[in-house]
Design a protein around this motif. Structure first.
Motif, PDB file in Angstrom:
ATOM      1  N   ASP A 122      33.579  53.097  63.540  1.00  0.00           N
ATOM      2  CA  ASP A 122      34.420  53.562  63.499  1.00  0.00           C
ATOM      3  C   ASP A 122      34.391  54.342  62.316  1.00  0.00           C
ATOM      4  N   LYS A 123      34.255  55.060  62.126  1.00  0.00           N
ATOM      5  CA  LYS A 123      33.820  56.802  61.464  1.00  0.00           C
ATOM      6  C   LYS A 123      34.740  55.936  60.209  1.00  0.00           C
ATOM      7  N   ARG A 124      34.432  54.669  59.648  1.00  0.00           N
ATOM      8  CA  ARG A 124      35.581  55.104  58.038  1.00  0.00           C
ATOM      9  C   ARG A 124      34.581  55.739  57.089  1.00  0.00           C
ATOM     10  N   ASN A 125      35.951  56.550  56.335  1.00  0.00           N
ATOM     11  CA  ASN A 125      35.417  57.880  55.424  1.00  0.00           C
ATOM     12  C   ASN A 125      35.866  57.416  54.100  1.00  0.00           C
ATOM     13  N   LEU A 126      34.920  57.720  53.196  1.00  0.00           N
ATOM     14  CA  LEU A 126      35.829  57.820  51.793  1.00  0.00           C
ATOM     15  C   LEU A 126      37.325  57.883  51.653  1.00  0.00           C
ATOM     16  N   PHE A 127      37.925  57.206  51.056  1.00  0.00           N
ATOM     17  CA  PHE A 127      39.126  57.340  50.437  1.00  0.00           C
ATOM     18  C   PHE A 127      39.573  57.267  52.066  1.00  0.00           C
ATOM     19  N   ASP A 128      39.912  56.558  52.848  1.00  0.00           N
ATOM     20  CA  ASP A 128      40.435  56.364  54.293  1.00  0.00           C
ATOM     21  C   ASP A 128      42.000  56.207  54.163  1.00  0.00           C
ATOM     22  N   VAL A 129      41.729  55.351  53.361  1.00  0.00           N
ATOM     23  CA  VAL A 129      43.138  54.296  52.805  1.00  0.00           C
ATOM     24  C   VAL A 129      43.434  55.119  51.861  1.00  0.00           C
ATOM     25  N   GLU A 130      45.068  55.337  51.728  1.00  0.00           N
ATOM     26  CA  GLU A 130      45.524  55.753  50.405  1.00  0.00           C
ATOM     27  C   GLU A 130      46.069  54.126  49.163  1.00  0.00           C
ATOM     28  N   VAL A 131      44.966  54.435  48.457  1.00  0.00           N
ATOM     29  CA  VAL A 131      44.904  53.310  47.181  1.00  0.00           C
ATOM     30  C   VAL A 131      45.885  53.574  46.384  1.00  0.00           C
ATOM     31  N   PRO A 132      46.900  53.074  46.481  1.00  0.00           N
ATOM     32  CA  PRO A 132      47.565  53.489  44.900  1.00  0.00           C
ATOM     33  C   PRO A 132      47.551  53.485  43.486  1.00  0.00           C
ATOM     34  N   TYR A 133      47.457  54.362  42.639  1.00  0.00           N
ATOM     35  CA  TYR A 133      47.039  54.432  41.098  1.00  0.00           C
ATOM     36  C   TYR A 133      47.215  52.858  40.108  1.00  0.00           C
ATOM     37  N   TRP A 134      48.365  52.646  40.663  1.00  0.00           N
ATOM     38  CA  TRP A 134      47.755  51.474  39.839  1.00  0.00           C
ATOM     39  C   TRP A 134      47.698  50.063  40.648  1.00  0.00           C
ATOM     40  N   VAL A 135      47.270  50.208  41.250  1.00  0.00           N
ATOM     41  CA  VAL A 135      45.879  48.853  42.148  1.00  0.00           C
ATOM     42  C   VAL A 135      45.300  49.059  41.488  1.00  0.00           C
ATOM     43  N   ALA A 136      44.241  50.205  41.193  1.00  0.00           N
ATOM     44  CA  ALA A 136      43.258  49.165  39.479  1.00  0.00           C
ATOM     45  C   ALA A 136      43.690  49.812  38.496  1.00  0.00           C
ATOM     46  N   ASP A 137      44.694  49.917  37.929  1.00  0.00           N
ATOM     47  CA  ASP A 137      45.395  49.541  36.478  1.00  0.00           C
ATOM     48  C   ASP A 137      45.595  47.377  36.571  1.00  0.00           C
ATOM     49  N   LYS A 138      45.783  46.744  37.534  1.00  0.00           N
ATOM     50  CA  LYS A 138      46.098  45.577  37.864  1.00  0.00           C
ATOM     51  C   LYS A 138      45.371  44.970  37.908  1.00  0.00           C
ATOM     52  N   LEU A 139      44.249  45.122  38.825  1.00  0.00           N
ATOM     53  CA  LEU A 139      42.407  45.110  38.629  1.00  0.00           C
ATOM     54  C   LEU A 139      41.957  44.986  37.675  1.00  0.00           C
ATOM     55  N   LEU A 140      42.178  45.571  36.941  1.00  0.00           N
ATOM     56  CA  LEU A 140      41.480  45.632  35.199  1.00  0.00           C
ATOM     57  C   LEU A 140      42.481  45.042  34.162  1.00  0.00           C
ATOM     58  N   GLU A 141      43.804  44.780  34.650  1.00  0.00           N
ATOM     59  CA  GLU A 141      44.191  43.979  33.724  1.00  0.00           C
ATOM     60  C   GLU A 141      43.900  42.092  34.344  1.00  0.00           C
ATOM     61  N   LYS A 142      44.080  42.143  35.435  1.00  0.00           N
ATOM     62  CA  LYS A 142      43.852  40.919  35.898  1.00  0.00           C
ATOM     63  C   LYS A 142      42.652  40.155  34.994  1.00  0.00           C
ATOM     64  N   ILE A 143      41.384  41.693  35.482  1.00  0.00           N
ATOM     65  CA  ILE A 143      39.638  40.908  34.497  1.00  0.00           C
ATOM     66  C   ILE A 143      39.918  40.977  33.415  1.00  0.00           C
ATOM     67  N   ASP A 144      40.697  41.735  33.092  1.00  0.00           N
ATOM     68  CA  ASP A 144      41.116  41.128  31.155  1.00  0.00           C
ATOM     69  C   ASP A 144      41.550  40.299  30.822  1.00  0.00           C
ATOM     70  N   ASN A 145      42.442  39.208  31.793  1.00  0.00           N
ATOM     71  CA  ASN A 145      43.028  38.392  32.168  1.00  0.00           C
ATOM     72  C   ASN A 145      42.412  37.139  31.803  1.00  0.00           C
ATOM     73  N   VAL A 146      41.496  37.373  32.909  1.00  0.00           N
ATOM     74  CA  VAL A 146      40.733  36.082  33.284  1.00  0.00           C
ATOM     75  C   VAL A 146      38.970  36.400  32.545  1.00  0.00           C
ATOM     76  N   GLU A 147      38.910  37.259  31.748  1.00  0.00           N
ATOM     77  CA  GLU A 147      37.897  36.615  30.910  1.00  0.00           C
ATOM     78  C   GLU A 147      38.450  36.507  29.495  1.00  0.00           C
ATOM     79  N   LYS A 148      39.676  36.503  29.220  1.00  0.00           N
ATOM     80  CA  LYS A 148      40.139  35.770  27.879  1.00  0.00           C
ATOM     81  C   LYS A 148      41.009  34.475  28.689  1.00  0.00           C
ATOM     82  N   GLY A 149      40.669  34.061  28.938  1.00  0.00           N
ATOM     83  CA  GLY A 149      40.784  33.021  29.954  1.00  0.00           C
ATOM     84  C   GLY A 149      42.765  32.927  29.666  1.00  0.00           C
ATOM     85  N   ARG A 150      42.817  34.055  29.796  1.00  0.00           N
ATOM     86  CA  ARG A 150      45.008  33.778  30.834  1.00  0.00           C
ATOM     87  C   ARG A 150      45.384  32.965  32.027  1.00  0.00           C
ATOM     88  N   VAL A 151      44.493  32.769  32.674  1.00  0.00           N
ATOM     89  CA  VAL A 151      44.958  32.947  34.181  1.00  0.00           C
ATOM     90  C   VAL A 151      43.610  31.733  34.426  1.00  0.00           C
TER      91      VAL A 151
END
Length: 315
Positions: free
Chosen positions: A286-315
């Protein structure tokens, strides 16, 4: 801001079925992002090798050296209604030792790796029946230490040994191998842990489980798959930004409805949307290339926020 931040949360290295070493993959991601995104100021990646955490420490080290934010992750294979959906899970770098030492996760990794090895042996047996004499020892000789291998890796070695196969489209060679692999799915001894149980174990381990490329599964079962993962298992996100989802739009199947369904589920339940290229290498199908799909910058921030909340028992 979005133009200056590049995000790819689904990459593979030689520790599973990718072509590149961790170092080369980090460097390639950096070079590709700098070329593709003008004025790049931030790069966030995640190397999610199948059924292993072997390369995560190395990824963090090279990421730090080359100024690339790296979120530790892995991709687990599960079983659900005669399918094998995958789960990506993410966690913070500070918990790498803890996650590596988690006994239940360790058991899943071991079980999945054992299944992969047996599947590899049966695929090689099937290939020999078709005239391709590739042995397991040949795989072991060229496979990097601690690599779990997999179907793409068999294809790569097969192409190197039988040069006449290079005349065929790589997708055809994949189809040949995958057809043999399908015959192993009926064997109950080669069944992965089910989707719900795996997701619950991941939640107990305080990591963030996200359903990988949900639209690659049987589209008719997307709703049931999502229900089992989110409602029964407690899944926290889904891979919404994924290149192959767009590839399917070129077929006779319109997946817009299913894409909107995943979007709705995430929005209504405050679950996150992740995304990435699922890059395995320059010669992958399928010739998949790096950054083949544009992932919005806020996706990483939301993921990091979710990781932090899970590890602190908020989720």
């Amino acid at each position: 801001m979005s133009r200056r931040t590049a995000v790819d949360l689904h990459l593979h290295s030689k520790y599973s079925d990718g072509e590149d070493s961790i170092r080369d993959l980090v460097l390639l991601a950096k070079a590709t992002a700098e070329q593709k995104f003008d004025g790049l100021s931030r790069l966030v990646i995640s190397i999610a090798d199948h059924d292993t955490l072997a390369g995560q420490r190395e990824a963090l080290e090279w990421g730090k050296k080359f100024d690339v934010e790296t979120i530790p992750s892995s991709e687990l294979t599960t079983t659900h209604e005669r399918q094998n959906p995958h789960i990506l899970f993410y966690f913070s770098a500070s918990r790498l030792d803890e996650v590596e030492d988690n006994k239940e996760l360790g058991m899943i990794f071991k079980k999945n790796r054992d299944i992969r090895k047996e599947k590899d042996r049966r695929i090689l047996s099937g290939l020999r029946a078709k005239g391709f004499n590739l042995t397991y020892n040949e795989l072991e000789l060229v496979r990097p230490k601690n690599s779990v291998g997999g179907t793409p890796y068999i294809v790569m070695v097969l192409l190197k040994k039988y040069h006449d196969l290079e005349k065929r489209h790589i997708d055809d060679v994949f189809a040949l191998v995958k057809e043999i692999e399908k015959s192993t799915r009926k064997d109950s001894s080669l069944q992965y842990l089910n989707l719900v149980s795996t997701t619950k174990i991941l939640r107990e381990a305080k990591v963030v489980p996200c359903l990988a490329h949900p639209l690659l599964n049987n589209l008719r079962s997307v709703r049931g798959l999502a229900y089992s993962f989110f409602m029964l298992g407690g899944g926290l996100g889904a891979e919404y930004y994924y290149p192959y989802h767009h590839f399917k739009k070129t077929s006779s199947i319109n997946i817009d409805h299913y894409q909107k369904e995943i979007d709705r589920i995430c929005a209504e339940s405050e679950r996150i949307k992740t995304g990435g290229s699922d890059y395995h290498g320059r010669h992958f199908r399928d010739k998949r290339n790096l950054f083949d799909v544009e992932v919005p910058y806020w996706v990483a921030d939301k993921l990091l926020e979710k990781i932090d909340n899970v590890e602190k028992g908020r989720v």
